[in-house]
Design an enzyme around this catalytic site. Structure first.
Site, PDB file in Angstrom:
ATOM      1  N   GLY A  27     -14.026  17.855  -2.573  1.00 44.41           N
ATOM      2  CA  GLY A  27     -14.439  16.452  -2.641  1.00 44.41           C
ATOM      3  C   GLY A  27     -15.748  16.215  -1.917  1.00 44.41           C
ATOM      4  O   GLY A  27     -16.407  17.155  -1.450  1.00 44.41           O
ATOM      5  N   LEU A  78       3.589  23.396  -0.873  1.00 43.91           N
ATOM      6  CA  LEU A  78       2.433  24.279  -0.714  1.00 43.91           C
ATOM      7  C   LEU A  78       2.668  25.604  -1.436  1.00 43.91           C
ATOM      8  O   LEU A  78       3.810  26.060  -1.539  1.00 43.91           O
ATOM      9  CB  LEU A  78       2.175  24.540   0.768  1.00 43.91           C
ATOM     10  CG  LEU A  78       1.833  23.311   1.623  1.00 43.91           C
ATOM     11  CD1 LEU A  78       1.474  23.738   3.041  1.00 43.91           C
ATOM     12  CD2 LEU A  78       0.708  22.500   1.009  1.00 43.91           C
ATOM     13  N   THR A 112       0.087  11.046  -2.659  1.00 41.55           N
ATOM     14  CA  THR A 112      -0.894  12.007  -2.125  1.00 41.55           C
ATOM     15  C   THR A 112      -0.958  11.892  -0.606  1.00 41.55           C
ATOM     16  O   THR A 112      -0.971  12.901   0.106  1.00 41.55           O
ATOM     17  CB  THR A 112      -2.287  11.765  -2.746  1.00 41.55           C
ATOM     18  OG1 THR A 112      -2.188  11.984  -4.150  1.00 41.55           O
ATOM     19  CG2 THR A 112      -3.336  12.696  -2.157  1.00 41.55           C
ATOM     20  N   ARG A 126       5.630  24.806  11.396  1.00 40.18           N
ATOM     21  CA  ARG A 126       6.090  26.186  11.205  1.00 40.18           C
ATOM     22  C   ARG A 126       5.138  27.181  11.858  1.00 40.18           C
ATOM     23  O   ARG A 126       5.561  28.170  12.449  1.00 40.18           O
ATOM     24  CB  ARG A 126       6.184  26.455   9.699  1.00 40.18           C
ATOM     25  CG  ARG A 126       7.034  27.643   9.302  1.00 40.18           C
ATOM     26  CD  ARG A 126       7.340  27.643   7.809  1.00 40.18           C
ATOM     27  NE  ARG A 126       6.170  27.835   6.969  1.00 40.18           N
ATOM     28  CZ  ARG A 126       5.742  26.956   6.070  1.00 40.18           C
ATOM     29  NH1 ARG A 126       6.381  25.814   5.881  1.00 40.18           N
ATOM     30  NH2 ARG A 126       4.668  27.203   5.334  1.00 40.18           N
ATOM     31  N   TYR A 165      -3.461   2.845  -1.337  1.00 40.36           N
ATOM     32  CA  TYR A 165      -4.332   3.602  -0.430  1.00 40.36           C
ATOM     33  C   TYR A 165      -4.025   3.228   1.023  1.00 40.36           C
ATOM     34  O   TYR A 165      -3.746   4.097   1.853  1.00 40.36           O
ATOM     35  CB  TYR A 165      -5.792   3.297  -0.772  1.00 40.36           C
ATOM     36  CG  TYR A 165      -6.804   4.130  -0.019  1.00 40.36           C
ATOM     37  CD1 TYR A 165      -6.953   5.488  -0.288  1.00 40.36           C
ATOM     38  CD2 TYR A 165      -7.617   3.553   0.956  1.00 40.36           C
ATOM     39  CE1 TYR A 165      -7.891   6.253   0.397  1.00 40.36           C
ATOM     40  CE2 TYR A 165      -8.559   4.314   1.636  1.00 40.36           C
ATOM     41  CZ  TYR A 165      -8.693   5.661   1.352  1.00 40.36           C
ATOM     42  OH  TYR A 165      -9.625   6.415   2.030  1.00 40.36           O
ATOM     43  N   ARG A 206     -18.093   3.581  -5.608  1.00 43.67           N
ATOM     44  CA  ARG A 206     -18.330   2.953  -4.304  1.00 43.67           C
ATOM     45  C   ARG A 206     -19.748   2.393  -4.240  1.00 43.67           C
ATOM     46  O   ARG A 206     -20.631   2.774  -5.004  1.00 43.67           O
ATOM     47  CB  ARG A 206     -18.077   3.957  -3.179  1.00 43.67           C
ATOM     48  CG  ARG A 206     -16.617   3.929  -2.759  1.00 43.67           C
ATOM     49  CD  ARG A 206     -16.284   4.987  -1.753  1.00 43.67           C
ATOM     50  NE  ARG A 206     -16.228   6.307  -2.370  1.00 43.67           N
ATOM     51  CZ  ARG A 206     -15.862   7.409  -1.718  1.00 43.67           C
ATOM     52  NH1 ARG A 206     -15.537   7.350  -0.454  1.00 43.67           N
ATOM     53  NH2 ARG A 206     -15.825   8.565  -2.348  1.00 43.67           N
TER      54      ARG A 206
HETATM   55  N1  UDP Z   1     -19.355  -3.473  -3.979  1.00 46.73           N
HETATM   56  C1  UDP Z   1     -20.352  -4.143  -4.659  1.00 46.73           C
HETATM   57  N2  UDP Z   1     -20.872  -3.578  -5.788  1.00 46.73           N
HETATM   58  C2  UDP Z   1     -20.462  -2.379  -6.269  1.00 46.73           C
HETATM   59  C3  UDP Z   1     -19.440  -1.676  -5.584  1.00 46.73           C
HETATM   60  C4  UDP Z   1     -18.908  -2.263  -4.439  1.00 46.73           C
HETATM   61  O1  UDP Z   1     -20.779  -5.248  -4.253  1.00 46.73           O
HETATM   62  O2  UDP Z   1     -20.990  -1.932  -7.299  1.00 46.73           O
HETATM   63  C5  UDP Z   1     -18.807  -4.071  -2.745  1.00 46.73           C
HETATM   64  C6  UDP Z   1     -17.300  -4.150  -2.670  1.00 46.73           C
HETATM   65  O3  UDP Z   1     -16.836  -5.357  -3.246  1.00 46.73           O
HETATM   66  C7  UDP Z   1     -17.066  -4.097  -1.177  1.00 46.73           C
HETATM   67  C8  UDP Z   1     -18.208  -3.224  -0.659  1.00 46.73           C
HETATM   68  O4  UDP Z   1     -19.193  -3.234  -1.680  1.00 46.73           O
HETATM   69  O5  UDP Z   1     -17.186  -5.386  -0.597  1.00 46.73           O
HETATM   70  C9  UDP Z   1     -17.782  -1.792  -0.389  1.00 46.73           C
HETATM   71  O6  UDP Z   1     -17.103  -1.318  -1.519  1.00 46.73           O
HETATM   72  P1  UDP Z   1     -16.653   0.190  -1.702  1.00 46.73           P
HETATM   73  O7  UDP Z   1     -15.906   0.268  -2.995  1.00 46.73           O
HETATM   74  O8  UDP Z   1     -17.812   1.078  -1.514  1.00 46.73           O
HETATM   75  O9  UDP Z   1     -15.696   0.497  -0.454  1.00 46.73           O
HETATM   76  P2  UDP Z   1     -14.549  -0.317   0.314  1.00 46.73           P
HETATM   77  O10 UDP Z   1     -15.084  -0.455   1.675  1.00 46.73           O
HETATM   78  O11 UDP Z   1     -14.348  -1.669  -0.331  1.00 46.73           O
HETATM   79  O12 UDP Z   1     -13.350   0.536   0.191  1.00 46.73           O
END
Ligand code: UDP
Length: 339
Positions: A27, A78, A112, A126, A165, A206
């Site tokens: 990742g 595992l 997960t 273990r 989450y 994100r």
């Molecule tokens: N956000 C945004 N535009 C985007 C993606 C995210 O304005 O294209 C905003 C989202 O609503 C949040 C912040 O950016 O307030 C961070 O979002 P992200 O999904 O990166 O992470 P989070 O901290 O919310 O898990």
């Protein structure tokens, strides 16, 4: 950008070198951690189910001595692998972390975290391996205390869209702490705040990757809501350094690992546009349900117990990230020189 760490660097890359297990090893964060551990002379087994991780993130490690990628979903028991008996350090980074990804299959996301940590804790019990759980600022939910200090228990809706989450990560912390209380495993808990940097995927969803990719492509930057919500963005090398320090410390945590430089999402959009020299406009889109209003870590504990604080400014980190995406996307949008 390289950041010094006090993580004990063994020089032996032979079969006697310490062995680390990194789940989520293909990742975004996991691949950086694998690379750093190999650089420090460790052997590394990486587990990844490749749901949001990608082989391409560790292709460059495939031929390094002591590295192995195993395709494995940690909700399953595992693998029966004798090498696991030699593992001295377990870093659990396995879980999709982007809201748009982790909400696609909320059952799998919850399991997960919960079944994953259960399987890893049993291994730690273990074998005596030390286990570090990467938890998250999301365990604070939409916080009513600001900045967030580790003693704040959080404000989370157990049946909201982010619960798979948030509550999965909360339960994983609970299980780690229960094993610690009962003397059954040596655990460390890190609460990460919005890490970013190279190897985020263009389609990750994100905010940093969305804005950088949109700006480089000349597309509108999608600001959700009015952009007044805040986040505190931590560059990947700082996050990894914090994890390594926590693992080798005598502090079981939880410890916040994040950058206290709090920005509004609107400010982030303006900064990305300025730094890319993009002509992209900003468009507003509906704010997702349960989107936390404010987020900033109190890092007093990390400073005191780990001697850790972030070293990379948002502008420096964005510069690295923009450079990465320009290469990744094969786009040639000139970087405007920073004043
Ligand atoms: N956000 C945004 N535009 C985007 C993606 C995210 O304005 O294209 C905003 C989202 O609503 C949040 C912040 O950016 O307030 C961070 O979002 P992200 O999904 O990166 O992470 P989070 O901290 O919310 O898990």
């Amino acid at each position: 950008l390289s950041v010094a760490t006090n993580f004990d660097p063994p020089t032996d890359t032979s079969m006697n070198a310490p062995l680390a297990l990194v789940t989520g090893g293909a990742g975004f964060l996991g691949s950086h951690l694998c690379e750093r551990l190999l650089d420090l002379g460790h052997r590394v087994i990486a587990y990844d189910d490749l749901s949001t991780g990608h082989r391409s993130h560790v292709d460059h490690l495939a031929h390094r001595p002591g590295f192995r990628l195993v395709v494995h979903d940690i909700t399953q028991p595992l693998p029966d692998d004798p090498a696991l008996a030699e593992v001295g350090r377990v870093f659990n980074l396995a879980c999709p972390a982007s809201p748009s990804k982790y909400q696609l299959d909320p059952v799998q996301t919850t399991l997960t975290s919960v079944l994953g940590i259960w399987h890893l804790l049993q291994l730690a019990e273990r074998t005596g391996a030390r286990l570090l759980q990467t938890s998250t600022s999301e365990i604070y939910g939409n916080p009513q205390v600001h900045p967030q200090v580790e003693s704040y228990p959080g404000h989370v809706d157990p049946v909201g869209p982010r619960a798979c989450y948030d509550e999965g990560k909360r339960c994983a912390e609970t299980l780690c702490d229960a094993f610690r209380r009962q003397g059954r495993a040596d655990v460390r808990i890190a609460r990460l705040f919005n890490s970013y940097g190279p190897r985020l995927r263009p389609g990750d969803g994100r905010v940093v990757s969305n804005f950088v990719v949109q700006a480089l492509r000349g597309e509108p930057l999608t600001v959700y809501g009015d952009g007044s919500q805040t986040r505190s963005f931590c560059y990947v090398s700082d996050t990894i350094d914090g994890l390594l320090r926590l693992m080798e410390s005598d502090c079981s945590g939880p410890v916040n690992i994040g950058n206290p430089d709090e920005r509004t999402v609107g400010d982030l959009a303006d900064t990305v546009i300025r730094m890319t020299g993009s002509g992209s406009p900003i468009v507003n889109r509906p704010l997702p349900a349960d989107d936390p209003v404010r987020r900033r870590p109190d890092i007093g504990l990390a400073r005191e117990r780990l001697g850790w604080q972030p070293e990379v400014s948002l502008e420096q980190g964005l510069g690295e990230t923009i450079g990465y995406f320009r290469r990744e996307l094969g786009l040639d949008v000139p970087l405007r020189k920073l004043a």
